[in-house]
Design an enzyme around this catalytic site. Structure first.
Site, PDB file in Angstrom:
ATOM      1  N   THR A 180       0.784  -1.298  -0.017  1.00 49.55           N
ATOM      2  CA  THR A 180      -0.231  -0.022  -0.027  1.00 49.55           C
ATOM      3  C   THR A 180       0.854   1.307  -0.038  1.00 49.55           C
ATOM      4  O   THR A 180       0.526   2.184   0.341  1.00 49.55           O
ATOM      5  CB  THR A 180      -0.865   0.150   1.156  1.00 49.55           C
ATOM      6  OG1 THR A 180       0.009   0.041   2.484  1.00 49.55           O
ATOM      7  CG2 THR A 180      -2.006  -1.172   1.103  1.00 49.55           C
ATOM      8  N   CYS A 181       2.062   1.160  -0.601  1.00 52.09           N
ATOM      9  CA  CYS A 181       3.026   2.375  -0.649  1.00 52.09           C
ATOM     10  C   CYS A 181       2.306   3.503  -1.152  1.00 52.09           C
ATOM     11  O   CYS A 181       2.545   4.808  -0.484  1.00 52.09           O
ATOM     12  CB  CYS A 181       4.375   2.127  -1.380  1.00 52.09           C
ATOM     13  SG  CYS A 181       4.143   1.598  -3.081  1.00 52.09           S
ATOM     14  N   GLY A 182       1.465   3.567  -2.251  1.00 54.14           N
ATOM     15  CA  GLY A 182       0.850   4.839  -2.770  1.00 54.14           C
ATOM     16  C   GLY A 182      -0.282   5.375  -1.776  1.00 54.14           C
ATOM     17  O   GLY A 182      -0.242   6.534  -1.479  1.00 54.14           O
TER      18      GLY A 182
END
Length: 266
Positions: A81-83
């Site tokens: 879920t980096c973005g």
């Protein structure tokens, strides 16, 4: 016979000191990082900047000509879920990455939290800024340009996809290690090289990267590779792939007018 004095810390050791309460401003933390041989001593009152420059070997012995940033807290990502985590950081954690994941799934932008489309993350960002202070724009083209530098000097931020090396710094892996970061400020060194100050979901440290290096990494995002940590997960890719019109290559999201106070270091 008196015992021998304790051995000095090995080179590279980071020693924590405390600022007296009367010297603590709004932008100061209680913990200051003192580097060996006074490295990055110009940033003594800004421990996040000092540690980031020390680790990145930037402005070790000379004060930069300019340095400013938003004091935005870090969030560590859960899953791919980096973005969404970078966007939540920009929004001060409200909504949370989990809330953004639910919204992204509802709009069919993602399956597991992955955001391989700058267009989709831009639409999500625009929707969550609609009733807040701030605006956003999708940028297409190289990052190392006057437009980006002007935005950062004016107090803007960037949501940027790039290839992350094992130390999370920008690298060139053709998109096989695609990751998102939130650029929260900039630094110009004594040689006029332009650096960005960034946060991302893999560490609580503030990163200091060359804008030219980040731009090159952003421009090499052309191929999808199954992330090693998720061999059995299906990931949603945009039509046309990472280098297509909805993808990541040579794209980032520009943000203006955030309510957070800008910290001017020098």
């Amino acid at each position: 016979m008196a015992p021998p004095p304790p051995a000095p810390p090995p080179p590279g050791t980071i020693i924590g000191l405390r600022i007296p309460p009367e010297q603590q401003g709004e932008q100061h933390h209680a913990l200051v990082i003192q580097m060996p041989n006074d490295e990055c001593a110009w940033a003594l009152g800004y421990p996040n900047i000092q540690k980031g420059c020390f680790l990145g070997r930037v402005c070790q012995y000379a004060q930069p000509k300019q340095c400013q940033y938003y004091e935005i807290g870090s969030l560590l990502q859960v899953g791919p879920t980096c973005g969404l985590t970078a966007l939540s950081m920009m929004l001060n954690g409200e909504p949370t990455p989990e809330d953004l994941l639910a919204d992204a799934r509802k709009n069919e932008y993602t399956l597991n939290g992955e955001m391989f489309s700058a267009q989709y993350l831009y639409e999500l960002t625009r929707r969550h800024l609609a009733h807040r202070t701030g605006s956003c724009q999708l940028h297409e083209g190289a990052l190392d340009c006057d437009k980006i530098k002007k935005l950062l000097r004016a107090g803007g931020c960037l949501l940027v996809p790039y290839d992350a090396d094992t130390n999370h710094a920008p690298c060139l892996k053709f998109g096989h290690r695609a990751h998102w970061a939130l650029v929260v400020g900039f630094l110009v060194d004594e040689n006029d090289e332009f650096y960005v100050l960034a946060r991302h979901g893999k560490t609580r440290n503030l990163a200091v990267w060359s804008l030219a290096t980040l731009s090159e990494s952003n421009g090499n995002l052309t191929q999808f590779a199954q992330p090693k940590g998720y061999p059995d997960c299906t990931f949603q890719q945009p039509e046309g792939g990472l280098d297509g019109p909805l993808g990541l290559k040579n794209r980032c999201i520009l943000i203006n007018g955030l309510p957070q106070q800008i910290v001017h270091v020098c």
